[in-house]
Design a protein around this motif. Structure first.
Motif, PDB file in Angstrom:
ATOM      1  N   PRO A 183       0.834  -1.209   0.000  1.00  0.00           N
ATOM      2  CA  PRO A 183       0.000   0.000   0.000  1.00  0.00           C
ATOM      3  C   PRO A 183       0.869   1.261   0.000  1.00  0.00           C
ATOM      4  N   ASP A 184       0.262   2.373  -0.372  1.00  0.00           N
ATOM      5  CA  ASP A 184       0.981   3.645  -0.339  1.00  0.00           C
ATOM      6  C   ASP A 184       1.027   4.227   1.063  1.00  0.00           C
ATOM      7  N   ILE A 185       0.035   3.881   1.890  1.00  0.00           N
ATOM      8  CA  ILE A 185      -0.005   4.421   3.246  1.00  0.00           C
ATOM      9  C   ILE A 185      -0.841   3.527   4.159  1.00  0.00           C
ATOM     10  N   LEU A 186      -0.459   3.500   5.433  1.00  0.00           N
ATOM     11  CA  LEU A 186      -1.206   2.788   6.470  1.00  0.00           C
ATOM     12  C   LEU A 186      -1.689   3.801   7.497  1.00  0.00           C
ATOM     13  N   TYR A 187      -2.891   3.568   8.010  1.00  0.00           N
ATOM     14  CA  TYR A 187      -3.424   4.378   9.110  1.00  0.00           C
ATOM     15  C   TYR A 187      -3.842   3.406  10.212  1.00  0.00           C
ATOM     16  N   ALA A 188      -3.508   3.724  11.456  1.00  0.00           N
ATOM     17  CA  ALA A 188      -3.844   2.798  12.544  1.00  0.00           C
ATOM     18  C   ALA A 188      -4.333   3.543  13.782  1.00  0.00           C
ATOM     19  N   CYS A 189      -5.275   2.912  14.478  1.00  0.00           N
ATOM     20  CA  CYS A 189      -5.780   3.449  15.732  1.00  0.00           C
ATOM     21  C   CYS A 189      -6.259   2.280  16.580  1.00  0.00           C
ATOM     22  N   GLY A 190      -5.791   2.228  17.830  1.00  0.00           N
ATOM     23  CA  GLY A 190      -6.168   1.118  18.686  1.00  0.00           C
ATOM     24  C   GLY A 190      -5.214   0.985  19.861  1.00  0.00           C
ATOM     25  N   PRO A 191      -5.156  -0.197  20.468  1.00  0.00           N
ATOM     26  CA  PRO A 191      -4.286  -0.420  21.629  1.00  0.00           C
ATOM     27  C   PRO A 191      -2.812  -0.196  21.298  1.00  0.00           C
ATOM     28  N   MET A 192      -2.041   0.236  22.278  1.00  0.00           N
ATOM     29  CA  MET A 192      -0.628   0.555  22.062  1.00  0.00           C
ATOM     30  C   MET A 192       0.186  -0.609  21.492  1.00  0.00           C
ATOM     31  N   PRO A 193       0.036  -1.864  21.977  1.00  0.00           N
ATOM     32  CA  PRO A 193       0.806  -2.960  21.379  1.00  0.00           C
ATOM     33  C   PRO A 193       0.523  -3.121  19.884  1.00  0.00           C
ATOM     34  N   MET A 194      -0.729  -2.892  19.486  1.00  0.00           N
ATOM     35  CA  MET A 194      -1.087  -2.970  18.075  1.00  0.00           C
ATOM     36  C   MET A 194      -0.395  -1.868  17.285  1.00  0.00           C
ATOM     37  N   LEU A 195      -0.404  -0.650  17.818  1.00  0.00           N
ATOM     38  CA  LEU A 195       0.228   0.475  17.128  1.00  0.00           C
ATOM     39  C   LEU A 195       1.722   0.247  16.957  1.00  0.00           C
ATOM     40  N   LYS A 196       2.373  -0.279  17.993  1.00  0.00           N
ATOM     41  CA  LYS A 196       3.803  -0.561  17.907  1.00  0.00           C
ATOM     42  C   LYS A 196       4.102  -1.579  16.819  1.00  0.00           C
ATOM     43  N   ALA A 197       3.271  -2.618  16.737  1.00  0.00           N
ATOM     44  CA  ALA A 197       3.483  -3.668  15.740  1.00  0.00           C
ATOM     45  C   ALA A 197       3.253  -3.146  14.329  1.00  0.00           C
ATOM     46  N   VAL A 198       2.219  -2.343  14.147  1.00  0.00           N
ATOM     47  CA  VAL A 198       1.928  -1.777  12.821  1.00  0.00           C
ATOM     48  C   VAL A 198       3.056  -0.841  12.394  1.00  0.00           C
ATOM     49  N   ALA A 199       3.506   0.011  13.309  1.00  0.00           N
ATOM     50  CA  ALA A 199       4.590   0.942  12.994  1.00  0.00           C
ATOM     51  C   ALA A 199       5.866   0.192  12.604  1.00  0.00           C
ATOM     52  N   LYS A 200       6.156  -0.907  13.289  1.00  0.00           N
ATOM     53  CA  LYS A 200       7.351  -1.706  12.995  1.00  0.00           C
ATOM     54  C   LYS A 200       7.251  -2.329  11.604  1.00  0.00           C
ATOM     55  N   MET A 201       6.073  -2.862  11.267  1.00  0.00           N
ATOM     56  CA  MET A 201       5.895  -3.462   9.942  1.00  0.00           C
ATOM     57  C   MET A 201       6.017  -2.412   8.845  1.00  0.00           C
ATOM     58  N   ALA A 202       5.456  -1.236   9.093  1.00  0.00           N
ATOM     59  CA  ALA A 202       5.527  -0.157   8.104  1.00  0.00           C
ATOM     60  C   ALA A 202       6.975   0.256   7.863  1.00  0.00           C
ATOM     61  N   GLU A 203       7.751   0.348   8.940  1.00  0.00           N
ATOM     62  CA  GLU A 203       9.161   0.739   8.815  1.00  0.00           C
ATOM     63  C   GLU A 203       9.947  -0.321   8.057  1.00  0.00           C
ATOM     64  N   GLU A 204       9.704  -1.579   8.357  1.00  0.00           N
ATOM     65  CA  GLU A 204      10.409  -2.669   7.681  1.00  0.00           C
ATOM     66  C   GLU A 204      10.099  -2.709   6.186  1.00  0.00           C
ATOM     67  N   LYS A 205       8.862  -2.358   5.830  1.00  0.00           N
ATOM     68  CA  LYS A 205       8.443  -2.403   4.428  1.00  0.00           C
ATOM     69  C   LYS A 205       8.632  -1.073   3.706  1.00  0.00           C
ATOM     70  N   GLY A 206       9.036  -0.040   4.442  1.00  0.00           N
ATOM     71  CA  GLY A 206       9.226   1.270   3.827  1.00  0.00           C
ATOM     72  C   GLY A 206       7.919   1.918   3.404  1.00  0.00           C
ATOM     73  N   ILE A 207       6.857   1.711   4.188  1.00  0.00           N
ATOM     74  CA  ILE A 207       5.533   2.245   3.862  1.00  0.00           C
ATOM     75  C   ILE A 207       5.206   3.405   4.801  1.00  0.00           C
ATOM     76  N   GLU A 208       4.650   4.459   4.249  1.00  0.00           N
ATOM     77  CA  GLU A 208       4.210   5.580   5.081  1.00  0.00           C
ATOM     78  C   GLU A 208       3.137   5.095   6.058  1.00  0.00           C
ATOM     79  N   CYS A 209       3.200   5.601   7.286  1.00  0.00           N
ATOM     80  CA  CYS A 209       2.251   5.143   8.297  1.00  0.00           C
ATOM     81  C   CYS A 209       1.904   6.272   9.251  1.00  0.00           C
ATOM     82  N   GLU A 210       0.620   6.444   9.506  1.00  0.00           N
ATOM     83  CA  GLU A 210       0.157   7.414  10.487  1.00  0.00           C
ATOM     84  C   GLU A 210      -0.649   6.698  11.562  1.00  0.00           C
ATOM     85  N   ILE A 211      -0.432   7.084  12.819  1.00  0.00           N
ATOM     86  CA  ILE A 211      -1.137   6.452  13.923  1.00  0.00           C
ATOM     87  C   ILE A 211      -1.869   7.502  14.741  1.00  0.00           C
ATOM     88  N   SER A 212      -3.022   7.122  15.243  1.00  0.00           N
ATOM     89  CA  SER A 212      -3.818   8.011  16.076  1.00  0.00           C
ATOM     90  C   SER A 212      -3.704   7.539  17.521  1.00  0.00           C
TER      91      SER A 212
END
Length: 256
Positions: A183-212
């Motif tokens: 994807p071109d971008i990820l957006y995430a909102c939810g529990p902190m462990p979920m946000l950490k995991a999503v952010a890590k995957m986005a960084e590994e894949k080089g995908i833009e990611c925004e978290i609420s």
């Protein structure tokens, strides 16, 4: 930060799940200015501090905002008693919302529990180019699936106990999707462990990611330090206000 504060009529109320309420409020000034990812600050009768509630939907034509909230304490329990025809004291729209790319880009939203509602407006921007991965404890807690589908998005539903959709967490479903799509971008909102995991995957894949982020708030406009979070910008660590600088942050700039 420009915002409005006034009393507005509730034009619709629904009970989406146990302890989860869906309000449509007629507030033309706010609807004209709001963007997905922002929130409103609601005054609760009998309480000093307002309650921050994410904006779930924006109808500029009708002048309405949609607010979905969960009863989590005495304040939100009082708010849950408000009904159609009554007035609600709102201050907003507040905060920094999601960065929306061109609608022809591919976007994925990842939400958990009551973190799901603020993602609806973001994915509606992308229509058929969007995918919504949402997770809940069980079938009885599932909300907004028809709304994501009506927005044109592909939907992936997960429940912890497997009583509806796929059994497991949204992070597993996202990992599976990223094995075949970028994807071109990820957006995430939810529990902190979920946000950490999503952010890590986005960084590994080089995908833009925004978290609420979710934080307890006092003023809601950045005048106090009640909702400070650690961030890093241009290599310099510091603190930002979730209410004013967020609640949406670039995942690379916030220390989770």
């Amino acid at each position: 930060m420009a915002y409005t504060q006034s009393l507005y009529p509730i034009v619709r109320k629904q009970n989406l799940a146990r302890g989860v309420y869906d309000y449509t409020v007629h507030c033309p000034e706010m609807a004209a200015e709001a963007v997905p990812g922002q929130f409103v600050h609601i005054r609760v009768p009998g309480f000093m501090l307002r309650r921050p509630i994410s904006i779930c939907g924006i109808d500029r034509e009708k002048g309405n905002l949609r607010l979905v909230m969960e009863v989590r304490g005495e304040g939100t329990e009082v708010l849950s008693r408000l009904n159609e025809g009554e007035l609600i004291d709102l201050m907003g729209p507040l905060g920094h919302g999601f960065t929306l790319l061109s609608p022809d880009k591919k976007a994925v939203v990842i939400g958990g529990g009551i973190g799901v509602p603020p993602l609806l407006g973001a994915i509606a921007h992308y229509g058929r180019n969007g995918t919504a991965i949402t997770g809940f404890r069980s079938a009885s807690a599932v909300i907004l699936q028809e709304d994501f589908q009506a927005a044109g998005a592909k939907t992936v539903l997960c429940t912890d106990d497997g009583t509806k959709g796929e059994k497991g967490f949204v992070t597993g479903a996202l990992q599976k999707l990223l094995e075949t799509e970028t994807p071109d971008i990820l957006y995430a909102c939810g529990p902190m462990p979920m946000l950490k995991a999503v952010a890590k995957m986005a960084e590994e894949k080089g995908i833009e990611c925004e978290i609420s982020l979710e934080e307890r708030m006092a003023c809601g406009v950045g005048a106090c330090l009640g909702c400070a979070c650690r961030t890093v910008k241009n290599g310099v660590e510091g603190y930002s206000h979730v209410c004013k600088d967020g609640p949406v942050f670039n995942s690379r700039e916030v220390r989770l």
